[in-house]
Scaffold this motif. Structure first.
Motif, PDB file in Angstrom:
ATOM      1  N   PHE A  99       7.074  27.293  63.435  1.00  0.00           N
ATOM      2  CA  PHE A  99       7.628  27.505  62.147  1.00  0.00           C
ATOM      3  C   PHE A  99       6.632  26.727  61.065  1.00  0.00           C
ATOM      4  CE2 PHE A  99      10.067  25.023  58.676  1.00  0.00           C
ATOM      5  CZ  PHE A  99       9.924  26.157  57.878  1.00  0.00           C
ATOM      6  N   TYR A 100       6.258  25.620  61.306  1.00  0.00           N
ATOM      7  CA  TYR A 100       5.284  24.753  60.546  1.00  0.00           C
ATOM      8  C   TYR A 100       3.988  25.410  60.530  1.00  0.00           C
ATOM      9  CZ  TYR A 100       8.750  20.795  60.343  1.00  0.00           C
ATOM     10  OH  TYR A 100       9.715  20.137  60.000  1.00  0.00           O
ATOM     11  N   ARG A 101       3.392  26.103  61.558  1.00  0.00           N
ATOM     12  CA  ARG A 101       2.371  26.750  61.617  1.00  0.00           C
ATOM     13  C   ARG A 101       2.240  27.837  60.680  1.00  0.00           C
ATOM     14  NH1 ARG A 101       2.243  29.317  66.757  1.00  0.00           N
ATOM     15  NH2 ARG A 101       3.092  30.978  65.493  1.00  0.00           N
ATOM     16  N   ASP A 102       3.382  28.727  60.772  1.00  0.00           N
ATOM     17  CA  ASP A 102       3.364  30.064  60.058  1.00  0.00           C
ATOM     18  C   ASP A 102       3.829  29.740  58.597  1.00  0.00           C
ATOM     19  OD1 ASP A 102       2.669  31.347  62.201  1.00  0.00           O
ATOM     20  OD2 ASP A 102       4.635  32.058  62.822  1.00  0.00           O
ATOM     21  N   MET A 103       4.682  28.937  58.377  1.00  0.00           N
ATOM     22  CA  MET A 103       5.310  28.862  56.991  1.00  0.00           C
ATOM     23  C   MET A 103       4.178  27.966  56.411  1.00  0.00           C
ATOM     24  SD  MET A 103       7.108  29.354  54.646  1.00  0.00           S
ATOM     25  CE  MET A 103       8.850  29.681  55.249  1.00  0.00           C
ATOM     26  N   GLY A 104       3.420  26.895  56.874  1.00  0.00           N
ATOM     27  CA  GLY A 104       2.455  26.276  56.064  1.00  0.00           C
ATOM     28  C   GLY A 104       1.191  27.067  55.840  1.00  0.00           C
ATOM     29  N   GLY A 105       1.003  27.985  56.420  1.00  0.00           N
ATOM     30  CA  GLY A 105      -0.070  29.066  56.316  1.00  0.00           C
ATOM     31  C   GLY A 105       0.158  29.620  55.234  1.00  0.00           C
ATOM     32  N   TRP A 106       1.637  30.368  55.225  1.00  0.00           N
ATOM     33  CA  TRP A 106       1.811  31.369  54.186  1.00  0.00           C
ATOM     34  C   TRP A 106       2.030  30.421  52.826  1.00  0.00           C
ATOM     35  CZ3 TRP A 106       6.246  32.854  57.898  1.00  0.00           C
ATOM     36  CH2 TRP A 106       6.021  33.864  58.683  1.00  0.00           C
ATOM     37  N   ILE A 107       2.306  29.308  52.844  1.00  0.00           N
ATOM     38  CA  ILE A 107       2.494  28.604  51.517  1.00  0.00           C
ATOM     39  C   ILE A 107       0.909  28.316  51.160  1.00  0.00           C
ATOM     40  CG2 ILE A 107       2.920  26.494  50.523  1.00  0.00           C
ATOM     41  CD1 ILE A 107       5.511  26.226  52.421  1.00  0.00           C
ATOM     42  N   ALA A 108      -0.158  27.950  52.177  1.00  0.00           N
ATOM     43  CA  ALA A 108      -1.474  27.717  51.690  1.00  0.00           C
ATOM     44  C   ALA A 108      -1.894  28.834  51.121  1.00  0.00           C
ATOM     45  CB  ALA A 108      -2.063  27.277  52.985  1.00  0.00           C
ATOM     46  N   SER A 109      -1.742  30.170  51.478  1.00  0.00           N
ATOM     47  CA  SER A 109      -2.298  31.432  51.106  1.00  0.00           C
ATOM     48  C   SER A 109      -1.544  31.858  49.915  1.00  0.00           C
ATOM     49  CB  SER A 109      -2.286  32.347  52.215  1.00  0.00           C
ATOM     50  OG  SER A 109      -0.860  32.838  52.349  1.00  0.00           O
ATOM     51  N   GLY A 110      -0.375  31.127  49.545  1.00  0.00           N
ATOM     52  CA  GLY A 110       0.232  31.796  48.154  1.00  0.00           C
ATOM     53  C   GLY A 110       1.240  32.969  48.763  1.00  0.00           C
ATOM     54  N   GLN A 111       1.329  33.260  49.980  1.00  0.00           N
ATOM     55  CA  GLN A 111       2.214  34.399  50.589  1.00  0.00           C
ATOM     56  C   GLN A 111       3.664  34.110  50.190  1.00  0.00           C
ATOM     57  OE1 GLN A 111      -0.001  35.288  54.292  1.00  0.00           O
ATOM     58  NE2 GLN A 111       0.770  36.985  53.733  1.00  0.00           N
ATOM     59  N   VAL A 112       3.915  32.766  50.336  1.00  0.00           N
ATOM     60  CA  VAL A 112       5.426  31.944  50.281  1.00  0.00           C
ATOM     61  C   VAL A 112       5.151  31.091  48.963  1.00  0.00           C
ATOM     62  CG1 VAL A 112       7.242  30.895  51.207  1.00  0.00           C
ATOM     63  CG2 VAL A 112       6.060  32.552  52.610  1.00  0.00           C
ATOM     64  N   LYS A 113       6.081  31.436  48.087  1.00  0.00           N
ATOM     65  CA  LYS A 113       6.211  30.366  46.830  1.00  0.00           C
ATOM     66  C   LYS A 113       7.494  29.875  46.880  1.00  0.00           C
ATOM     67  CE  LYS A 113       2.465  32.981  44.042  1.00  0.00           C
ATOM     68  NZ  LYS A 113       2.212  34.080  45.315  1.00  0.00           N
ATOM     69  N   SER A 114       7.975  28.808  46.164  1.00  0.00           N
ATOM     70  CA  SER A 114       9.189  28.481  45.780  1.00  0.00           C
ATOM     71  C   SER A 114       9.389  28.124  44.217  1.00  0.00           C
ATOM     72  CB  SER A 114       9.363  26.901  46.507  1.00  0.00           C
ATOM     73  OG  SER A 114       8.528  25.957  45.840  1.00  0.00           O
ATOM     74  N   ARG A 115      10.863  28.374  44.147  1.00  0.00           N
ATOM     75  CA  ARG A 115      11.157  27.884  42.765  1.00  0.00           C
ATOM     76  C   ARG A 115      12.546  27.102  42.969  1.00  0.00           C
ATOM     77  NH1 ARG A 115      13.196  32.397  38.260  1.00  0.00           N
ATOM     78  NH2 ARG A 115      10.766  32.955  38.668  1.00  0.00           N
ATOM     79  N   ASP A 116      12.639  26.020  42.416  1.00  0.00           N
ATOM     80  CA  ASP A 116      13.592  24.978  42.670  1.00  0.00           C
ATOM     81  C   ASP A 116      14.458  24.950  41.309  1.00  0.00           C
ATOM     82  OD1 ASP A 116      12.547  24.506  45.041  1.00  0.00           O
ATOM     83  OD2 ASP A 116      11.409  22.905  44.301  1.00  0.00           O
ATOM     84  N   THR A 117      15.951  24.770  41.652  1.00  0.00           N
ATOM     85  CA  THR A 117      16.791  24.251  40.269  1.00  0.00           C
ATOM     86  C   THR A 117      16.927  23.019  40.519  1.00  0.00           C
ATOM     87  OG1 THR A 117      17.661  26.640  40.296  1.00  0.00           O
ATOM     88  CG2 THR A 117      19.047  24.878  39.390  1.00  0.00           C
TER      89      THR A 117
END
Length: 329
Positions: free
Chosen positions: A283-301
């Protein structure tokens, strides 16, 4: 003196201010193996509602008269364990309070990830993102080319599911409530978005997925689950993450299309994030890569202040959040 939200009465239906109380409490002495942590970020999540009931489940219920618990990111103030030093940022489960003395064994030091804010470990790099990742890819066995339907797609878990599915080459249909949230889901990359406030879910899903769906990620239950059953293709896989529609209701869910489970050989798989703890490295490998590449972004309330924590929690059940609901201390 530290303060914490305490459960004073078990809710009947939607929790109210009479069920909880913000109280001062005493910290225990800082003995060997303990760490004094001052919280910086608190998470509130729908599963916490179930812990307010006195029922056997996958996590023990909250106890009357005791502080509530939940995910938190804090800063070490003082440590009697060599693994932690003042200034370390840590992840732990002593949320709903501003500080606590915690066993070192219950703390996880946040890994250094350039450009990643600490609160991300309560969101896409934490329970939220891990639930989306393992639910979609393991519980639902989703694969490239699948047509995926996601309920509560503008929420914390749902928004992560949308982006993970797109990163893995799937077609994604998200459901959200209202024009603003639907626009947010579109921004995340969803191929189609359903506004569940705008009419029949079955008709809207049929229009968005005329050939049916292969995967359903369920955060809601109720009418969303029924619509997914109605449009499921043969050998469809459903990941049952949560059913927030029924958390505060004693009414049973009515599923008109449940019989399609047999004809379509639908697999319904309930799951819990902790089922997959041995796979956190993936999970950390894949999610970390997606976040670094901009494929996964977050929006917080974000709600500011410990005193706003209970209202932030209640907001989960009225759709007050887009993305992850957090409390900043």
């Amino acid at each position: 003196m530290p303060n914490a939200w305490h459960l004073v009465k078990r809710p009947n239906g939607m929790p109210t201010a009479a069920d909880v109380e913000l109280r001062a409490f005493d910290l225990p002495p800082l003995a060997d193996g303990l760490v004094h942590v001052r919280n910086r970020w608190l998470s509130v999540d729908p599963y916490m509602r179930g812990r307010m009931n006195d029922v056997k489940s996958y996590v023990p219920p909250f106890q009357i008269g005791q502080p509530l618990e939940g995910g938190a990111v804090g800063e070490v103030v003082e440590s009697r364990d060599p693994a932690f030093a003042p200034g370390d940022m840590v992840l732990h489960m002593m949320g709903w309070r501003d500080e606590e003395v915690v066993a070192a064994s219950a703390l996880n030091k946040l890994p250094a990830m350039p450009g990643v804010e600490p609160q991300a470990f309560l969101g896409n790099l934490g329970l939220t993102g891990g639930t989306a990742y393992f639910g979609l890819l393991e519980a639902a066995s989703a694969k490239p080319g699948d047509i995926v339907f996601v309920s509560a797609a503008a929420g914390a878990v749902g928004s992560a599911v949308v982006q993970i599915a797109k990163a893995r080459g799937m077609t994604v249909i998200g459901s959200a409530g209202g024009a603003d949230k639907c626009a947010f889901v579109t921004e995340l990359g969803a191929d189609a978005v359903i506004d569940y406030k705008a009419g029949s879910l079955v008709k809207q899903l049929a229009a968005a997925a005329p050939d049916g769906i292969d995967v359903y990620f369920d955060n809601v239950g109720g009418d969303h689950l029924d619509a997914a059953l109605a449009l499921a293709r043969k050998d469809a896989r459903f990941a049952i993450c949560g059913m927030i529609e029924g958390y505060n209701s004693g009414e049973p869910t009515q599923l008109r299309y449940i019989m399609r489970v047999i004809a379509m050989r639908i697999r319904l798989q309930g799951f819990i994030y902790t089922d997959y703890l041995p796979r956190l490295g993936d999970f950390y490998r894949d999610m970390g890569g997606w976040i670094a590449s901009g494929q996964v972004k977050s929006r917080d309330t974000v709600v500011d202040g410990l005193e706003g924590t209970f209202d932030a929690f209640l907001g989960l059940f009225s759709g007050a959040n887009t993305g992850k609901m957090l409390v900043r201390l």
